[in-house]
Design an enzyme around this catalytic site. Structure first.
Site, PDB file in Angstrom:
ATOM      1  N   GLN A  31       0.868   9.988  23.051  1.00 24.91           N
ATOM      2  CA  GLN A  31       1.107   9.176  22.214  1.00 24.91           C
ATOM      3  C   GLN A  31       0.854   7.509  22.315  1.00 24.91           C
ATOM      4  OE1 GLN A  31       4.810   9.750  20.039  1.00 24.91           O
ATOM      5  NE2 GLN A  31       4.103  11.184  18.861  1.00 24.91           N
ATOM      6  N   MET A  74     -10.538   3.425 -12.339  1.00 25.86           N
ATOM      7  CA  MET A  74     -11.541   2.192 -12.288  1.00 25.86           C
ATOM      8  C   MET A  74     -12.884   2.698 -11.562  1.00 25.86           C
ATOM      9  SD  MET A  74     -11.961  -0.866 -12.788  1.00 25.86           S
ATOM     10  CE  MET A  74     -10.571  -1.858 -12.852  1.00 25.86           C
TER      11      MET A  74
END
Length: 568
Positions: free
Chosen positions: A113, A475
């Site tokens: 990580q 849209m």
């Protein structure tokens, strides 16, 4: 006092007045989460995805005017914040993001990580820090909050390795002396010569127009804006983020400009002989074709960021400074004038627009998004704080929900981040617990961050969720209809049953399919003290007009035909 780095961090956040943080724990930030148990003054809101945390911090900041704070662990936790940081960067919103990092000795080893989050976020933050000792934390926090809120606000990231959070250092108190930041200077007042020259242009103008942007709200200069407009008789048009800078019921306010703005505003910009741009940045959505933009006007641009002056539009006078200060300098010199012919001409454009309004001549039975927004405005008395997502519903909100006060309409303008609306509304509710907050979202964007339904339920956040469900990415579908011969590829959506989904989270819901149910839906939402979801099933292929095609001249709009006219 000997404290761990994590404890010093939380002591500093308290000194900065932080009462709530939005975050998600993980290995590299666990020392800070463990220290939180000693600091109950800070409320931690457990999100379901770090992107939601960054949008909540953003919504909190926009609604309150304070710095919002989000927190995440290293690696994927940190990178999940990036969209929210970019959103805040584009819209100049002050947030501080705190991330855990792998221990100092593991940096650069591709540890579990590990991500170079300061490198990743360099382009989407105003500044960022990698803290390498616990003793640095007080000064870093002080600088981060100062940078986030001052000048042109923006996001700042503080990355703290895990062993720095554990390391102990002497905490001598939060810094109180004058902050020294070489190279960082916040402009304030304007040069006298620039003020005099700006006043001269205002005196000479016959068709002046004020372009009011987000900067007016952030600098608390809305009263000065109204005084300038009234003194000199100058009409005002608003950017999307400038909505609320002036009451849209004021006779000199002519509404929003730009791609889906009022036609009258766009015509006025093109016909004006003087533009006074205040706290806006001439982005492509408000200018259209830059080569033909307002060709006969002289231009005054006031902004706190010198890099915005002459960046997109060359101006005659560029003034760098705090808007409230600059307008206060100008007001005593502003001539008292009226421009009746110019105002009448704008009124004619407005009347033409009214004749094209779908609400005036729609006789279909399917529910329209425009009707939903208009009725939400009516039945909330125009007083709600609305937080939108991005898409058709966003533009409909801008057109059919007039706002009368600053920070009452929050939306992602610059980055256009779908998924912003719902988590940002949660953040806004924490900032304004006594106000009615509505998240107005489309079915597409809502599904990007709907995991935060669990956050709303767990925290019992009293936010009303209005989903305008047309079964499309509306849209994008509109662009496909106009520019791609109605090839609706990858825009139809198979949606979940939103009411059953809400039920699964323990959230009351209601489905609305006709206009006569809207009033009941608002009353239903208001009767519940906690999250509630209203699904409005609307016409599938509704269009949002006017529309300036990308790259077209600002006044070459696609318009809705008047009653009896045919669509060209």
């Amino acid at each position: 006092m000997l404290l761990t780095g994590a404890e010093i961090l939380l002591e500093c956040l308290i000194k900065e007045g932080v009462e709530v943080v939005f975050g998600y724990p993980g290995g590299a930030i666990l020392p800070t989460y463990d220290a939180m148990t000693k600091y109950p003054q800070i409320r931690h809101v457990l999100v379901r995805h770090e992107q939601g945390a960054s949008h909540m911090a953003d919504g909190f900041a926009r609604a309150s005017g304070k710095v919002g704070v989000c927190i995440a662990t290293s690696g994927p936790g940190a990178t999940n914040l990036v969209t929210g940081l970019a959103t805040a960067m584009m819209d100049s919103v002050g947030i501080v993001a705190i991330t855990g990092q792998v221990a100092r000795g593991s940096i650069g080893t591709d540890a579990f990580q590990e991500t170079d989050v300061t490198g990743v976020t360099l382009p989407v933050t105003k500044h960022n820090y990698l803290v390498m000792s616990a003793a640095e934390i007080p000064l870093v926090v002080e600088e981060a909050f100062h940078i986030a809120r001052s000048g042109r606000p923006g996001p700042v990231l503080i990355d703290i390795p895990k062993d720095v959070q554990i390391e102990k250092a002497e905490f001598l108190g939060y810094p109180t002396g004058k902050l020294r930041l070489p190279g960082y200077k916040v402009p304030d007042s304007a040069e006298d010569n620039d003020i005099v020259e700006a006043i001269r242009l205002i005196q000479e103008a016959e068709r002046p127009l004020i372009l009011a942007g987000h900067g007016l709200i952030m600098s608390h200069a809305t009263q000065q804006l109204q005084e300038l407009a009234e003194l000199a008789g100058i009409p005002v048009t608003l950017t999307l983020l400038g909505k609320g800078a002036m009451s849209e019921h004021h006779p000199l306010c002519i509404g929003m400009m730009g791609m889906h703005g009022n036609a009258a505003s766009n015509h006025a910009i093109q016909e004006a002989d003087l533009l006074i741009a205040l706290g806006m940045r001439f982005d492509d959505r408000v200018t259209g074709n830059i080569k033909t933009y307002s060709p006969n006007s002289r231009k005054i641009h006031v902004d706190i960021d010198p890099s915005e002056i002459n960046k997109n539009v060359k101006v005659d006078i560029g003034i760098v400074g705090d808007l409230r200060t600059v307008l206060t300098q100008m007001l005593p010199l502003v001539p008292r004038k009226q421009h009746p012919e110019w105002v009448r001409r704008i009124r004619d454009w407005q009347e033409d627009g009214s004749e094209r309004d779908i609400l005036t001549h729609y006789d279909g039975t399917a529910l329209l998004g425009a009707q939903v927004i208009n009725d939400l405005w009516k039945f909330t008395d125009g007083n709600a704080v609305t937080v939108t997502d991005v898409g058709q519903h966003q533009m409909l909100e801008a057109q059919y929900y007039p706002h009368q006060r600053p920070a009452s309409m929050l939306t992602s303008g610059g980055l256009g981040t779908m998924g912003f609306g719902f988590p940002a509304a949660i953040g806004a509710k924490f900032a304004k617990p006594d106000e009615e907050v509505w998240a107005i979202v489309g079915d597409g964007g809502f599904q990007m961050t709907l995991a935060e339904l669990a956050t709303a339920r767990q925290e019992n956040v009293d936010v009303k969720i209005a989903i305008l469900n047309n079964g499309f990415l509306g849209m994008v579908r509109q662009w496909q209809e106009i520019f791609y011969e109605q090839r609706y590829h990858a825009t139809p959506m198979v949606n979940p049953d939103f009411c059953k989904l809400a039920e699964a989270y323990g959230i009351p819901s209601m489905r609305v399919t006709s206009r006569d149910q809207i009033k009941d839906s608002v009353e239903f939402a208001r009767s519940i003290k906690g999250p509630v979801l209203i699904e409005y099933v609307i016409l599938k292929e509704e269009m949002v007009y006017p529309m300036v095609p990308a790259g077209a001249d600002l006044d070459k709009m696609i318009r809705r035909p008047k009653l009896g006219e045919k669509q060209p």
